[in-house]
Design a protein around this motif. Structure first.
Motif, short mmCIF file in Angstrom:
data_model
loop_
_atom_site.label_atom_id
_atom_site.label_comp_id
_atom_site.label_asym_id
_atom_site.label_seq_id
_atom_site.Cartn_x
_atom_site.Cartn_y
_atom_site.Cartn_z
N ILE A 67 9.69 5.48 4.03
CA ILE A 67 9.52 6.59 3.10
C ILE A 67 10.68 6.59 2.12
O ILE A 67 11.84 6.53 2.52
N HIS A 68 10.35 6.63 0.83
CA HIS A 68 11.35 6.67 -0.24
C HIS A 68 11.46 8.13 -0.70
O HIS A 68 10.50 8.69 -1.22
N ILE A 69 12.64 8.71 -0.54
CA ILE A 69 12.82 10.15 -0.75
C ILE A 69 12.80 10.50 -2.23
O ILE A 69 13.54 9.95 -3.05
N VAL A 104 0.86 -1.18 0.00
CA VAL A 104 0.00 0.00 0.00
C VAL A 104 0.90 1.24 0.00
O VAL A 104 1.68 1.45 0.93
N ASP A 105 0.79 2.05 -1.06
CA ASP A 105 1.63 3.23 -1.22
C ASP A 105 0.82 4.48 -0.91
O ASP A 105 -0.21 4.73 -1.55
N ILE A 106 1.30 5.27 0.05
CA ILE A 106 0.53 6.43 0.49
C ILE A 106 1.10 7.76 -0.01
O ILE A 106 0.68 8.82 0.45
N SER A 107 2.02 7.72 -0.98
CA SER A 107 2.39 8.96 -1.66
C SER A 107 1.14 9.50 -2.35
O SER A 107 0.33 8.73 -2.85
N HIS A 108 0.99 10.79 -2.36
CA HIS A 108 -0.11 11.50 -3.03
C HIS A 108 -1.39 11.61 -2.21
O HIS A 108 -2.29 12.36 -2.59
N MET A 149 3.94 12.08 10.71
CA MET A 149 3.51 11.00 9.81
C MET A 149 4.66 10.01 9.57
O MET A 149 4.44 8.79 9.55
N ILE A 150 5.86 10.53 9.38
CA ILE A 150 7.02 9.65 9.15
C ILE A 150 7.26 8.78 10.38
O ILE A 150 7.52 7.57 10.25
N LYS A 151 7.16 9.36 11.57
CA LYS A 151 7.32 8.58 12.80
C LYS A 151 6.26 7.48 12.89
O LYS A 151 6.56 6.33 13.25
N ASP A 152 5.03 7.83 12.57
CA ASP A 152 3.93 6.86 12.66
C ASP A 152 4.06 5.78 11.58
O ASP A 152 3.73 4.61 11.82
N LEU A 153 4.51 6.18 10.40
CA LEU A 153 4.78 5.20 9.34
C LEU A 153 5.83 4.20 9.80
O LEU A 153 5.66 2.98 9.66
N ALA A 154 6.91 4.71 10.39
CA ALA A 154 8.01 3.86 10.83
C ALA A 154 7.61 2.97 12.01
O ALA A 154 8.07 1.83 12.13
N ILE A 174 4.28 1.87 2.42
CA ILE A 174 5.40 2.61 1.87
C ILE A 174 4.90 3.95 1.36
O ILE A 174 3.72 4.11 1.04
N ALA A 175 5.80 4.92 1.31
CA ALA A 175 5.62 6.12 0.50
C ALA A 175 6.66 5.96 -0.60
O ALA A 175 7.86 6.05 -0.33
N SER A 176 6.23 5.70 -1.82
CA SER A 176 7.17 5.30 -2.87
C SER A 176 8.00 6.46 -3.42
O SER A 176 9.09 6.24 -3.95
#
Length: 414
Positions: free
Chosen positions: A276-278, A222-226, A265-270, A244-246
């Motif tokens: 997160i893919h930069i 599941v990609d949550i970018s956008h 959000m990054i903390k919660d994702l991790a 992931i955030a692709s």
């Protein structure tokens, strides 16, 4: 004779005894040239995954879909990605973005368009089988890497092709899709978009909840970018597997740009094992670059109106390039490393990877990262900042593989 035998015996003992391990080179003691060589060596010896490369849509824009053929990416091209550049930069597994513009959601034809891009991507592997190969799992990427082949896993950017038929999730899984970006620039049937202001669902839609469950069942990331912040938190709550955030970056450096992720959000994702893919686009990396590009857009619009030139005209492109250089609109490789530092500082080394958006962010790539051949430049910058070989391996592929394998595990137990 006895002395000679004794010497032979001692020599044999020394040869058979365990030798001390060679220490990794001290980066602080390297010249700039030595550092660059070491960074390139690491890039080429380590599996490198990129979460998002827009080669398929690039080929469509150039008309290759209509010609029913593929661009010859076995040789040097004008694009950000091709075989020679990938080999030079050490890129082994770029996720091919099956990008579906939001217009296809509103006007129809999203599934057919996705199918065409998938077919064209797979045609690259069959046209150049000595250089590229499909890959549906981390294990297949490792196998291809040992053969010297560049893997082309696929992610679908925009869930619009699923349409209103849940069975299409499995259809696209069977076609090789291994992540789905829930939406793109507009709200769709699955989720709200960070670029939209409609907030159709105030997060993920009821149908989107079913889609995420089906992705978990099949083994699609599941990609949550956008997506909007509320949609991110819905997806985080709904998914049994890490997200992931692709191709996203840190909002800390671009205040108000909700396409990027906040520190929380990054903390919660991790915290749930995600990564997160930069994104390397300058407008994703720097508030200053965003402002300069906005000013440039205004200048370019006026220039087109005054001259009657189109974006595709060489005279227009030459003027745009000259303006960009004179006004220093681009971010740089150091800022990419700043984003990685930020993720590591707030969420740990296991939470970050590369998601360049090469061939997808136009002429906004930073100085030192203009195409895939330049990946060693960001690795060199990370080495300067104290990142170890093991850290680099996590960023290059291990973090992504961990999430992907966990998604596969969750699916196996469903």
């Amino acid at each position: 004779m006895k002395n000679l035998l004794l010497l032979f015996f001692l020599a044999a003992m020394i040869a058979c005894s365990p030798q001390p391990e060679q220490k990794a080179p001290e980066v602080s003691e390297m010249t700039e040239e030595e550092l660059q060589a070491y960074a390139k060596k690491l890039a080429q010896e380590t599996i490198m995954v990129d979460g998002h490369v827009d080669l398929p849509y690039r080929m469509e824009v150039k008309g290759f879909m209509l010609k029913k053929q593929v661009e010859d990416v076995s040789v040097e091209t004008e694009g950000n990605f091709d075989y020679p550049k990938a080999k030079e930069g050490g890129l082994d597994a770029p996720f091919m973005s099956i990008y579906i513009p939001s217009s296809y959601y509103f006007e129809g034809g999203a599934k057919e368009f996705a199918d065409s891009l998938i077919t064209m991507t797979m045609d690259v592997t069959t046209t150049f089988p000595d250089k590229f190969a499909p890959a549906n799992t981390p294990a297949e990427i490792e196998k291809n890497f040992k053969k010297g082949l560049i893997s082309l896993p696929m992610g679908m950017e925009n869930g619009a092709p699923i349409e209103d038929d849940l069975s299409n999730v499995e259809y696209f899984f069977n076609r090789g899709i291994r992540y789905i970006t829930l939406t793109h620039s507009k709200d769709n049937q699955i989720s709200d978009s960070s670029y939209d202001t409609t907030y159709t669902w105030n997060g993920v839609s009821p149908f989107g909840e079913q889609v995420i469950a089906e992705m978990n069942r099949l083994g699609i990331m599941v990609d949550i970018s956008h997506v909007t912040d509320s949609a991110f938190y819905d997806a985080l709550r709904l998914s049994k597997a890490p997200l992931i955030a692709s191709h996203s970056s840190c909002r800390k450096f671009t205040p108000g740009f909700h396409r990027n992720m906040s520190d929380q959000m990054i903390k919660d994702l991790a915290a749930k094992g995600g990564v997160i893919h930069i994104n390397f686009g300058s407008t994703f990396l720097s508030k200053e670059s965003r402002e300069k590009f906005e000013a440039m857009d205004s200048v370019m619009m006026n220039y087109r109106a005054e001259t009657g030139l189109k974006r595709s005209d060489s005279a227009y492109q030459a003027f745009a390039k000259k303006y960009a250089l004179e006004n220093d609109v681009y971010a740089d490789v150091q800022i990419v490393a700043d984003h990685i530092d930020n993720v590591v500082n707030i969420a740990g080394i296991d939470a970050v990877a590369f998601g360049s958006d090469f061939d997808g962010v136009g002429d906004s790539l930073p100085k030192g990262l203009k195409d895939v051949s330049m990946f060693p430049n960001v690795i060199a910058e990370l080495l300067k900042r104290g990142y170890t070989k093991e850290d680099i391996e996590k960023i290059c592929y291990k973090n992504t593989f961990r999430v992907w394998n966990e998604v596969i595990r969750v699916a196996a137990e469903s």
